[in-house]
Design a protein around this motif. Structure first.
Motif, PDB file in Angstrom:
ATOM      1  N   ASN A 162       0.738  -1.129  -0.021  1.00  0.00           N
ATOM      2  CA  ASN A 162       0.032  -0.103   0.101  1.00  0.00           C
ATOM      3  C   ASN A 162       0.769   1.380   0.007  1.00  0.00           C
ATOM      4  O   ASN A 162       1.805   1.381   0.589  1.00  0.00           O
ATOM      5  CB  ASN A 162      -0.942  -0.069   1.312  1.00  0.00           C
ATOM      6  N   SER A 163       0.276   2.310  -0.618  1.00  0.00           N
ATOM      7  CA  SER A 163       0.916   3.757  -0.432  1.00  0.00           C
ATOM      8  C   SER A 163      -0.004   4.469   0.752  1.00  0.00           C
ATOM      9  O   SER A 163      -0.973   3.770   1.193  1.00  0.00           O
ATOM     10  CB  SER A 163       0.482   4.405  -1.761  1.00  0.00           C
ATOM     11  N   GLY A 164       0.437   5.549   0.992  1.00  0.00           N
ATOM     12  CA  GLY A 164      -0.454   6.332   2.099  1.00  0.00           C
ATOM     13  C   GLY A 164      -0.150   5.876   3.548  1.00  0.00           C
ATOM     14  O   GLY A 164       0.933   5.664   3.927  1.00  0.00           O
ATOM     15  N   SER A 165      -0.996   5.992   4.380  1.00  0.00           N
ATOM     16  CA  SER A 165      -0.918   5.732   5.788  1.00  0.00           C
ATOM     17  C   SER A 165      -0.408   4.220   6.254  1.00  0.00           C
ATOM     18  O   SER A 165       0.447   4.170   7.199  1.00  0.00           O
ATOM     19  CB  SER A 165      -2.247   6.158   6.653  1.00  0.00           C
ATOM     20  N   LEU A 166      -0.806   3.207   5.541  1.00  0.00           N
ATOM     21  CA  LEU A 166      -0.285   1.918   5.926  1.00  0.00           C
ATOM     22  C   LEU A 166       1.283   1.854   5.494  1.00  0.00           C
ATOM     23  O   LEU A 166       1.968   1.252   6.346  1.00  0.00           O
ATOM     24  CB  LEU A 166      -0.976   0.834   4.954  1.00  0.00           C
ATOM     25  N   LEU A 167       1.708   2.670   4.682  1.00  0.00           N
ATOM     26  CA  LEU A 167       3.263   2.457   4.333  1.00  0.00           C
ATOM     27  C   LEU A 167       3.872   3.262   5.615  1.00  0.00           C
ATOM     28  O   LEU A 167       4.977   2.961   5.820  1.00  0.00           O
ATOM     29  CB  LEU A 167       3.451   3.359   3.127  1.00  0.00           C
ATOM     30  N   GLN A 168       3.283   4.230   6.134  1.00  0.00           N
ATOM     31  CA  GLN A 168       3.934   5.126   7.271  1.00  0.00           C
ATOM     32  C   GLN A 168       4.219   4.248   8.319  1.00  0.00           C
ATOM     33  O   GLN A 168       5.180   4.069   8.897  1.00  0.00           O
ATOM     34  CB  GLN A 168       2.988   6.275   7.515  1.00  0.00           C
ATOM     35  N   ALA A 169       3.134   2.970   8.543  1.00  0.00           N
ATOM     36  CA  ALA A 169       3.122   1.959   9.640  1.00  0.00           C
ATOM     37  C   ALA A 169       4.584   1.315   9.515  1.00  0.00           C
ATOM     38  O   ALA A 169       5.040   0.363  10.285  1.00  0.00           O
ATOM     39  CB  ALA A 169       1.961   1.243   9.804  1.00  0.00           C
TER      40      ALA A 169
END
Length: 421
Positions: free
Chosen positions: A86-93
């Motif tokens: 995923n891109s977005g917030s799941l990547l940040q995790a």
């Protein structure tokens, strides 16, 4: 041909070049059919152009099980040379600054559309290239119904409701709802984020920091109000509470319903059994209050990333550069019907692309899009779909639904340990 193996441990990225100089890259993708087909199209085309690099594709489950596999393999140093995620917030995790190769300023990114980059960025550093296509979240509509009734695509919510009144008078269900599949009830809220951001540009950051709320931000509460309005006006299809997404799409394609708040990705799988879906179904963004600011919310594609543990960095970067090229998008389009535009400069939709993808491309061409909130903030309450079903069924007032969602979100933000909550 691409080798497909199921995901297991011990398949890290420590392969050495073969005696003839061939390098083998391992590529981890989720097991969704569209992902597998897209990955195969990309890797086959890449290997044909780069005979000294072989790619072995592994699959993993989707959902939270797949998330855990990706996190575990990154933390143990056992990640494949490249992986799709995923891109977005799941990547940040994934804590990309610590775990992934920084591509900032790298030629790998030269063809990536600039407005995609924020969803693969942490701090000032970019970590991935787009895989596959974007999809729109808004209103799928039956173009034949519009043609028959002489309707124009609405640019404001008032125009949308006026269209609904004419459609109802013609004996067609104006708005399809399919609350048996509870996830489908969220689109009026999630798909409205373009309008939220247009009205309150700082909403995503303030929301993540616990400063902005749905119930106290009129532009954000509007999505809940939309759900309530179409129900109150009697615009929903009969049996909406027990209808499924598949039944909703069938009603739309057959012209028994005119509008369906939905993701554009629902259209391509129908084309084999209902070919008219490719041309008869169009897409427009959820209308806001200002026709001059008309736009659409998009779900950005996943990314392809390189973990810091790869021992084949040069080959991995070569593969990412290919993924972010028109050679890759052309190869994908021959195999997988795009649900929306590619995020690669110069990439063209095929002539036989579904109409919803062409409609979404028009929004991107005029820079009238915003990513869905989940790409900009890690905060998404788990109970949204139950709340939106209740609001959309007339059981909970819109303002109360927005307030309930704020409480739902608060629990999740505290679990994530976010500052300001």
């Amino acid at each position: 041909m691409t080798a497909l193996t199921s995901c297991g441990s011990g398949s890290g990225s420590g392969s050495e070049p073969a005696a003839d100089g061939t390098v083998t890259l391992k590529f981890l993708v989720d097991n969704g059919q569209a992902t597998v087909d897209t990955a195969k199209a990309m890797t086959d085309a890449f290997m044909q152009a780069n005979p000294k690099i072989k790619i072995e594709t592994e699959t993993r489950p989707g959902g939270s099980e797949g998330d855990n596999i990706v996190k575990t393999r990154l933390s143990t140093g056992d990640m494949s040379d490249v992986f799709w995620y995923n891109s977005g917030s799941l990547l940040q995790a994934l804590n990309p600054s610590q775990t992934l190769v920084d591509l900032t300023g790298d030629p790998v990114l030269q063809n990536v559309q600039k407005d995609f980059l924020p969803v693969v960025t942490q701090g000032d550093h970019v970590f991935g290239v787009p895989a596959g296509t974007a999809m729109g979240g808004g209103i799928l509509y039956n173009r034949k119904v519009y043609e028959k009734l002489g309707l124009q695509v609405p640019k404001t919510w008032d125009e949308f409701m006026a269209n609904n009144e004419k459609i109802k008078a013609a004996g067609i269900a104006p708005v399809i709802s399919t609350f048996k599949d509870t996830w489908t009830s969220q689109l009026f809220v999630l798909g409205d984020f373009y309008n939220v951001q247009a009205a309150v540009p700082s909403f995503a950051a303030d929301y993540t920091a616990g400063k902005a709320k749905f119930a106290t931000t009129p532009a954000a509460q509007a999505g809940f109000q939309h759900l309530a309005d179409v129900k109150a006006k009697g615009y929903l299809n009969e049996g909406y509470g027990s209808a499924t997404a598949d039944q909703g799409m069938k009603l739309l394609v057959e012209g028994k319903g005119a509008h369906y708040p939905m993701l554009s990705a629902q259209v391509p799988p129908l084309v084999a059994s209902m070919p008219q879906a490719a041309t008869d179904i169009g897409f427009f963004g959820i209308p806001g209050t200002d026709a001059a600011k008309d736009g659409a919310t998009i779900w950005e594609p996943s990314g392809v990333y390189i973990p810091k543990t790869t021992k084949n960095l040069e080959a991995a970067k070569k593969f990412l550069a290919f993924v972010a090229s028109t050679a890759a998008t052309d190869a994908i389009s021959k195999v997988v019907q795009p649900a929306g535009p590619y995020r690669i400069q110069g990439a063209k939709l095929p002539d036989n692309a579904v109409q919803v993808a062409k409609d979404l491309q028009a929004y991107i061409d005029r820079s009238a899009t915003a990513p869905a909130l989940e790409f900009l903030s890690p905060v998404k309450g788990p109970s949204l779909e139950q709340i939106t079903v209740a609001v959309g069924s007339g059981l909970t007032p819109a303002a109360e639904g927005a307030s309930q969602y704020d409480k739902d979100v608060e629990k999740q933000a505290k679990q994530l340990g976010l500052a300001g909550w």
